[in-house]
Design a protein around this motif. Structure first.
Motif, PDB file in Angstrom:
ATOM      1  N   LEU A  44      47.439  35.529  38.135  1.00  0.00           N
ATOM      2  CA  LEU A  44      46.052  35.300  38.559  1.00  0.00           C
ATOM      3  C   LEU A  44      45.100  35.339  37.370  1.00  0.00           C
ATOM      4  O   LEU A  44      44.147  34.554  37.292  1.00  0.00           O
ATOM      5  N   ALA A  45      45.335  36.272  36.455  1.00  0.00           N
ATOM      6  CA  ALA A  45      44.474  36.381  35.276  1.00  0.00           C
ATOM      7  C   ALA A  45      44.501  35.087  34.468  1.00  0.00           C
ATOM      8  O   ALA A  45      43.466  34.612  33.992  1.00  0.00           O
ATOM      9  N   GLN A  46      45.678  34.485  34.328  1.00  0.00           N
ATOM     10  CA  GLN A  46      45.792  33.233  33.586  1.00  0.00           C
ATOM     11  C   GLN A  46      45.150  32.083  34.340  1.00  0.00           C
ATOM     12  O   GLN A  46      44.548  31.185  33.741  1.00  0.00           O
ATOM     13  N   LEU A  47      45.275  32.112  35.673  1.00  0.00           N
ATOM     14  CA  LEU A  47      44.708  31.032  36.482  1.00  0.00           C
ATOM     15  C   LEU A  47      43.186  31.069  36.485  1.00  0.00           C
ATOM     16  O   LEU A  47      42.517  30.029  36.349  1.00  0.00           O
ATOM     17  N   VAL A  48      42.617  32.257  36.631  1.00  0.00           N
ATOM     18  CA  VAL A  48      41.160  32.395  36.758  1.00  0.00           C
ATOM     19  C   VAL A  48      40.472  32.436  35.397  1.00  0.00           C
ATOM     20  O   VAL A  48      39.430  31.813  35.185  1.00  0.00           O
ATOM     21  N   GLY A  49      41.064  33.197  34.460  1.00  0.00           N
ATOM     22  CA  GLY A  49      40.405  33.354  33.163  1.00  0.00           C
ATOM     23  C   GLY A  49      39.110  34.142  33.306  1.00  0.00           C
ATOM     24  O   GLY A  49      38.944  34.950  34.220  1.00  0.00           O
ATOM     25  N   ARG A  50      38.167  33.909  32.402  1.00  0.00           N
ATOM     26  CA  ARG A  50      36.840  34.539  32.463  1.00  0.00           C
ATOM     27  C   ARG A  50      36.945  36.043  32.713  1.00  0.00           C
ATOM     28  O   ARG A  50      36.345  36.589  33.634  1.00  0.00           O
ATOM     29  N   ARG A  51      37.718  36.719  31.891  1.00  0.00           N
ATOM     30  CA  ARG A  51      37.979  38.140  32.083  1.00  0.00           C
ATOM     31  C   ARG A  51      36.699  38.970  32.054  1.00  0.00           C
ATOM     32  O   ARG A  51      36.531  39.889  32.858  1.00  0.00           O
ATOM     33  N   HIS A  52      35.794  38.648  31.131  1.00  0.00           N
ATOM     34  CA  HIS A  52      34.562  39.439  31.038  1.00  0.00           C
ATOM     35  C   HIS A  52      33.769  39.365  32.341  1.00  0.00           C
ATOM     36  O   HIS A  52      33.228  40.377  32.817  1.00  0.00           O
ATOM     37  N   LEU A  53      33.706  38.174  32.954  1.00  0.00           N
ATOM     38  CA  LEU A  53      32.987  38.024  34.224  1.00  0.00           C
ATOM     39  C   LEU A  53      33.676  38.836  35.318  1.00  0.00           C
ATOM     40  O   LEU A  53      32.997  39.508  36.113  1.00  0.00           O
ATOM     41  N   MET A  54      35.008  38.778  35.360  1.00  0.00           N
ATOM     42  CA  MET A  54      35.744  39.528  36.376  1.00  0.00           C
ATOM     43  C   MET A  54      35.515  41.032  36.218  1.00  0.00           C
ATOM     44  O   MET A  54      35.357  41.754  37.207  1.00  0.00           O
ATOM     45  N   VAL A  55      35.495  41.504  34.963  1.00  0.00           N
ATOM     46  CA  VAL A  55      35.248  42.926  34.717  1.00  0.00           C
ATOM     47  C   VAL A  55      33.859  43.321  35.204  1.00  0.00           C
ATOM     48  O   VAL A  55      33.671  44.352  35.873  1.00  0.00           O
ATOM     49  N   THR A  56      32.870  42.489  34.896  1.00  0.00           N
ATOM     50  CA  THR A  56      31.491  42.798  35.286  1.00  0.00           C
ATOM     51  C   THR A  56      31.331  42.831  36.805  1.00  0.00           C
ATOM     52  O   THR A  56      30.720  43.763  37.363  1.00  0.00           O
ATOM     53  N   VAL A  57      31.886  41.826  37.488  1.00  0.00           N
ATOM     54  CA  VAL A  57      31.787  41.783  38.955  1.00  0.00           C
ATOM     55  C   VAL A  57      32.523  42.974  39.565  1.00  0.00           C
ATOM     56  O   VAL A  57      32.031  43.598  40.518  1.00  0.00           O
ATOM     57  N   HIS A  58      33.690  43.301  39.012  1.00  0.00           N
ATOM     58  CA  HIS A  58      34.469  44.425  39.534  1.00  0.00           C
ATOM     59  C   HIS A  58      33.696  45.737  39.382  1.00  0.00           C
ATOM     60  O   HIS A  58      33.624  46.541  40.320  1.00  0.00           O
ATOM     61  N   GLU A  59      33.127  45.954  38.214  1.00  0.00           N
ATOM     62  CA  GLU A  59      32.405  47.204  37.973  1.00  0.00           C
ATOM     63  C   GLU A  59      31.205  47.348  38.895  1.00  0.00           C
ATOM     64  O   GLU A  59      31.011  48.411  39.513  1.00  0.00           O
ATOM     65  N   TRP A  60      30.410  46.298  39.023  1.00  0.00           N
ATOM     66  CA  TRP A  60      29.184  46.426  39.807  1.00  0.00           C
ATOM     67  C   TRP A  60      29.439  46.417  41.307  1.00  0.00           C
ATOM     68  O   TRP A  60      28.727  47.087  42.065  1.00  0.00           O
ATOM     69  N   SER A  61      30.456  45.692  41.751  1.00  0.00           N
ATOM     70  CA  SER A  61      30.782  45.756  43.183  1.00  0.00           C
ATOM     71  C   SER A  61      31.299  47.149  43.537  1.00  0.00           C
ATOM     72  O   SER A  61      31.037  47.650  44.637  1.00  0.00           O
ATOM     73  N   GLY A  62      32.018  47.797  42.603  1.00  0.00           N
ATOM     74  CA  GLY A  62      32.474  49.165  42.838  1.00  0.00           C
ATOM     75  C   GLY A  62      31.324  50.153  42.856  1.00  0.00           C
ATOM     76  O   GLY A  62      31.268  51.049  43.713  1.00  0.00           O
ATOM     77  N   ILE A  63      30.396  50.002  41.929  1.00  0.00           N
ATOM     78  CA  ILE A  63      29.247  50.907  41.866  1.00  0.00           C
ATOM     79  C   ILE A  63      28.375  50.769  43.121  1.00  0.00           C
ATOM     80  O   ILE A  63      27.838  51.759  43.647  1.00  0.00           O
TER      81      ILE A  63
END
Length: 216
Positions: A44-63
């Motif tokens: 999935l990481a290779q398919l989606v890419g944009r790791r920085h965006l995924m990290v940001t969305v993950h962090e803020w959705s968790g918060i």
């Protein structure tokens, strides 16, 4: 026990505020899980890419995950349901015994507005979200608690994420098997017949209005 006749009567189960809390929490949880999968599963990481965006969305959705719950506390109906979820009645223990023995007839599984399984799920998911938030903050803000290593926080966070995934899949499966319960969460009302069959301690025998009890 024979099914009760369907008279078409309906009873209010959830207010608009309660449904919004459930829906917002569900979407935030889904964002957390999807972005986590995109970060930790290589295909999935290779398919989606944009790791920085995924990290940001993950962090803020968790918060933001506790936010719907905290806003829901402004609703008296939401607070009343929290009290129901936080209390076990004698019939809840009977429900659990019947579930362990795989007895499915409504007559042997008495329940209030929420059955014992729903109460256990609510308590577990609330504790899991708090622990996920705590370990996530430890991973995000290195040195927040020097006594707890970042590696330990990552280990707990990852293990708990898998646990939440399995529990949520079971929750969704149960919801899929009960269309009336899904309808109640979507529209706020359920048939009186369904309420008396599945939540016999919630409605009195002589009226379609919910019982006004301190424990149900």
């Amino acid at each position: 026990m024979a099914p009760l006749p369907d008279t078409g009567a309906r009873v209010r189960r959830f207010t608009r505020a309660e449904r919004l809390v459930h829906r917002a929490t569900g979407w935030l949880m889904l964002l957390c899980l999807v972005t986590a999968a995109c970060l930790y599963l290589a295909p999935l990481a290779q398919l989606v890419g944009r790791r920085h965006l995924m990290v940001t969305v993950h962090e803020w959705s968790g918060i933001l995950l506790p936010a719907p719950f905290l806003l829901g506390l402004l609703s008296p109906a939401f607070r009343a349901d929290l009290r129901r979820l936080n209390r076990f009645a004698p019939y809840d223990r009977q429900w659990l015994r019947a579930a362990r023995r795989r007895l499915t007839a409504p007559s042997v599984r008495p329940a209030g507005k929420f059955n014992a399984g729903q109460k256990l799920y609510a308590g577990w998911i609330a504790g899991a979200v708090l622990l996920m938030l705590f370990t996530g903050l430890l991973m995000w803000c290195g040195g927040l608690l020097p006594a707890i290593s970042r590696t330990s926080a990552i280990f707990v966070h990852d293990c708990l994420a898998w646990g939440i995934t399995f529990v949520l899949v079971a929750h969704l499966r149960k919801a899929y098997e009960d269309p009336e319960a899904r309808l109640g969460m979507r529209t706020g009302s359920v048939p009186v017949r369904w309420a008396r069959e599945k939540h016999s301690e919630w409605l009195p025998d002589d009226t379609s209005a919910p019982r006004r009890r301190s424990v149900d």
